[in-house]
Design a protein around this motif. Sequence first.
Motif, short mmCIF file in Angstrom:
data_model
loop_
_atom_site.label_atom_id
_atom_site.label_comp_id
_atom_site.label_asym_id
_atom_site.label_seq_id
_atom_site.Cartn_x
_atom_site.Cartn_y
_atom_site.Cartn_z
N GLY A 46 60.15 -45.21 47.13
CA GLY A 46 59.75 -46.25 46.21
C GLY A 46 60.57 -46.20 44.95
O GLY A 46 61.05 -45.14 44.54
N ASP A 47 60.71 -47.35 44.29
CA ASP A 47 61.54 -47.40 43.09
C ASP A 47 60.76 -47.05 41.83
O ASP A 47 61.28 -47.20 40.72
N VAL A 48 59.52 -46.59 41.96
CA VAL A 48 58.69 -46.21 40.82
C VAL A 48 58.19 -44.79 41.05
O VAL A 48 57.76 -44.44 42.16
N ALA A 49 58.26 -43.97 39.99
CA ALA A 49 57.75 -42.60 40.05
C ALA A 49 56.52 -42.49 39.16
O ALA A 49 56.43 -43.10 38.10
N VAL A 50 55.55 -41.68 39.61
CA VAL A 50 54.28 -41.48 38.89
C VAL A 50 54.37 -40.19 38.11
O VAL A 50 54.78 -39.14 38.66
N THR A 51 53.97 -40.26 36.86
CA THR A 51 54.01 -39.07 36.00
C THR A 51 52.66 -38.75 35.38
O THR A 51 52.54 -37.75 34.67
N GLN A 52 51.64 -39.58 35.61
CA GLN A 52 50.32 -39.30 35.03
C GLN A 52 49.28 -40.19 35.72
O GLN A 52 49.61 -41.16 36.40
N GLY A 53 47.99 -39.82 35.51
CA GLY A 53 46.87 -40.64 35.95
C GLY A 53 46.70 -40.67 37.46
O GLY A 53 47.23 -39.84 38.21
N ARG A 54 45.93 -41.66 37.91
CA ARG A 54 45.64 -41.85 39.32
C ARG A 54 46.25 -43.17 39.78
O ARG A 54 46.21 -44.16 39.04
N SER A 55 46.80 -43.19 40.98
CA SER A 55 47.46 -44.38 41.52
C SER A 55 47.07 -44.55 42.98
O SER A 55 46.77 -43.58 43.69
N TYR A 56 47.13 -45.82 43.41
CA TYR A 56 46.77 -46.14 44.79
C TYR A 56 47.69 -47.24 45.29
O TYR A 56 48.07 -48.15 44.54
N TRP A 57 48.10 -47.14 46.54
CA TRP A 57 48.84 -48.22 47.19
C TRP A 57 48.51 -48.19 48.68
O TRP A 57 47.96 -47.19 49.20
N ALA A 58 48.81 -49.27 49.36
CA ALA A 58 48.48 -49.40 50.78
C ALA A 58 49.66 -49.99 51.52
O ALA A 58 50.52 -50.69 50.94
N CYS A 59 49.72 -49.71 52.82
CA CYS A 59 50.79 -50.22 53.66
C CYS A 59 50.27 -50.36 55.08
O CYS A 59 49.23 -49.78 55.45
N ALA A 60 50.98 -51.12 55.88
CA ALA A 60 50.66 -51.31 57.29
C ALA A 60 51.81 -50.78 58.12
O ALA A 60 52.98 -51.10 57.86
N VAL A 61 51.49 -49.94 59.12
CA VAL A 61 52.49 -49.35 60.01
C VAL A 61 52.41 -50.05 61.35
O VAL A 61 51.32 -50.25 61.90
N ASP A 62 53.55 -50.42 61.88
CA ASP A 62 53.61 -51.08 63.19
C ASP A 62 53.08 -50.12 64.25
O ASP A 62 53.57 -48.99 64.38
N PRO A 63 52.04 -50.52 65.03
CA PRO A 63 51.50 -49.60 66.05
C PRO A 63 52.51 -49.18 67.10
O PRO A 63 52.34 -48.13 67.74
N ALA A 64 53.58 -49.96 67.28
CA ALA A 64 54.59 -49.60 68.28
C ALA A 64 55.63 -48.63 67.73
O ALA A 64 56.61 -48.32 68.45
N SER A 65 55.50 -48.18 66.51
CA SER A 65 56.48 -47.26 65.92
C SER A 65 56.50 -45.95 66.69
O SER A 65 55.44 -45.42 67.10
N TYR B 55 47.43 -37.36 39.92
CA TYR B 55 48.52 -36.56 39.38
C TYR B 55 47.99 -35.34 38.63
O TYR B 55 48.54 -34.24 38.76
N GLU B 56 46.95 -35.50 37.82
CA GLU B 56 46.44 -34.37 37.04
C GLU B 56 45.86 -33.27 37.93
O GLU B 56 46.04 -32.08 37.68
N CYS C 194 52.79 -31.42 41.48
CA CYS C 194 53.01 -32.52 40.54
C CYS C 194 53.66 -32.01 39.25
O CYS C 194 53.29 -32.43 38.15
N SER C 195 54.62 -31.10 39.40
CA SER C 195 55.30 -30.57 38.21
C SER C 195 56.37 -31.52 37.70
O SER C 195 56.95 -31.28 36.65
N GLY C 196 56.66 -32.59 38.43
CA GLY C 196 57.65 -33.57 38.01
C GLY C 196 57.25 -34.95 38.49
O GLY C 196 56.16 -35.16 39.02
N PRO C 197 58.12 -35.94 38.30
CA PRO C 197 57.81 -37.29 38.78
C PRO C 197 57.62 -37.30 40.29
O PRO C 197 58.36 -36.68 41.05
#
Length: 759
Positions: free
Chosen positions: A583-602, A697-698, A720-723
Amino acid sequence: MAEGEDMQTFTSIMDALVRISTSMKNMEKELLCPVCQEMYKQPLVLPCTHNVCQACAREVLGQQGYIGHGGDPSSEPTSPASTPSTRSPRLSRRTLPKPDRLDRLLKSGFGTYPGRKRGALHPQVIMFPCPACQGDVELGERGLAGLFRNLTLERVVERYRQSVSVGGAILCQLCKPPQLEATKGCTECRATFCNECFKLFHPWGTQKAQHEPTLPTLSFRPKGLMCPDHKEEVTHYCKTCQRLVCQLCRVRRTHSGHKITPVVSAYQALKDKLTKSLTYILGNQDTVQTQICELEETVRHTEVSGQQAKEEVSQLVRGLGAVLEEKRASLLQAIEECQQERLARLSAQIQEHRSLLDGSGLVGYAQEVLKETDQPCFVQAAKQLHNRIARATEALQTFRPAASSSFRHCQLDVGREMKLLTELNFLRVPEAPVIDTQRTFAYDQIFLCWRLPPHSPPAWHYTIEFRRTDVPAQPGPTRWQRREEVRGTSALLENPDTGSVYVLRVRGCNKAGYGEYSEDVHLHTPPAPVLHFFLDGRWGTSRERLAISKDQRAVRSVPGLPLLLAAERLLTGCHLSVDVVLGDVAVTQGRSYWACAVDPASYLVKVGVGLESKLQESFQGAPDVISPRYDPDSGHDSGAEDATVEASPPFAFLTIGMGKILLGAGASANAGLTGRDGPAASCTVPLPPRLGICLDYERGRVSFLDAVSFRGLLECPLDCSGPVCPAFCFIGGGAVQLQEPVGTKPERKVTIGGFAKLD
């Protein structure tokens, strides 16, 4: 001065008598038999807890064709078979059958023997049509003889008669004309006497002289409530059957295993409940009066609105000419029926509330019943009364007018063609919308989508109501948040609380008014704020094998030549490449959530997070691997072996392949998955439509969830010692699609007839 005080005292006493008289008069409708519409005379308690005069009950059974089942519940059976004077003289001369003949009769199936009940083949069940609840109640085989007399109701009726002087003085039944006024009554003789007649019919030295005189009355009751089956005094109350029983009833098989309590306990418990409910009603007389005023105001508005609606309809129909005259009459009739129905319901509700005023109707009757000191009789009478008081209390607490004063549903649509005049009818409100659960979801915002059922009237706009279900309930009615006049069939609810459960519903509106609400839909919001990022394919990837979409939210891995060559070397092993997308974004604090869909034929995909520095170091020019389960680093993997490392790993991945999720031993135990001999060493679970990743992250923890039901799949530590940034690994063919944020979703426009509207 003394004369003034005496006059004031006399005035207060007269006012009290007037109030008592008014209270008793308002209570009169509670003392009327539903059959004869007169004061109760020897009332019987039906199994449905309603009362009816004994004579009226006999008459009703006679009309139903039941003959010989109207016995007096307070007397012994008087059937010809049980009365010695009516038995045949030949019965005394009949000889008993011989024992051998009796055995033959029993073996051949005649007579009665253990296991066979007399009359079991054709039991006669007597059904009584209750005039109060309009239902058929079962009286059993004994008919009226198996019912209790409501002695408490008889006493209340007698006190009422004495208070309002119904019927005048009670005359002696034994005097020759002119009859004198009765001064005494005898329960044993069931008659009223003057002083002279009482002495004459109760001579000294005889058994009648021991009869105890009572006050003169028109109805004689037994001293206590007797069991209609065994003619013994009732001493217990069966909570299972909700019936008073005697000692013999208590040991019978019919009450085996039932919860039976002494009548004293039932008396005290029921009296406390009735007193508490009555105290609440008496303590809220202002509320009762306010609700009555509101109902009367509703009646006035109903009359005005109904009249206005009729005038509007009349004006519209008259403009259509002679062809619409017949239709006009039917529409007015429909409005009139609707108005009369509402007025009837509102009037009935007003009458019910008036009966809750102090000293009126039901309340007055309950106050009189509370004066009852005979415990069995009180329990018998107060059971039905408490149910009515409880319903009245519930209606008082959840007050709502029985009918609406609005007649907006009587509006007419005059823009229709003349050919539809024969089908002209009131414009109906929209039907309840149907929420599209496939397109409705919660992510950074809540996206709600719905549609109207087929053949539903159109809706001009919609109202959306929503609330949280995981907050403590507040006293009073449920409070909903509302969005009015929503156009279209979809809407966004912005800034929902994270980690919450929302319930939503929709209803449509047009000129006729608001329709019914849709079924409630519950949505779980993500456990943390949503992280927005795009895919960055600059690290350790091969453009020949990875294809990233233009919007940088989807990536597909093409197997390429190495996997094709592996098909020829299945027995000797194969070398595959690990392709990585970050991903083009790095987390350095707090709580974050994201979701994705994986192709079942993978073939094999790893979804997770890791330290940005470690990911770049490990995957920049990553070497080929020899197994699809190759772990690129010593980081935590749901499919890795259960090796124990004290330090937190720099990576955390969830392994997915061929529509399954591979969980290790620790993950299986956390998910509650066990085998026959304990926790499974490793297992697979079906791949959900969307996967969710929650990073704290904390705390240095990452959780993998089912993004649809938010069921936990795996939780593991993370360095979580870095991004920290999202990462996706591919071995062989596969595809991943990031869930698009709701707030940035473009609205698709559809052009219909030259007009553009939002889909």
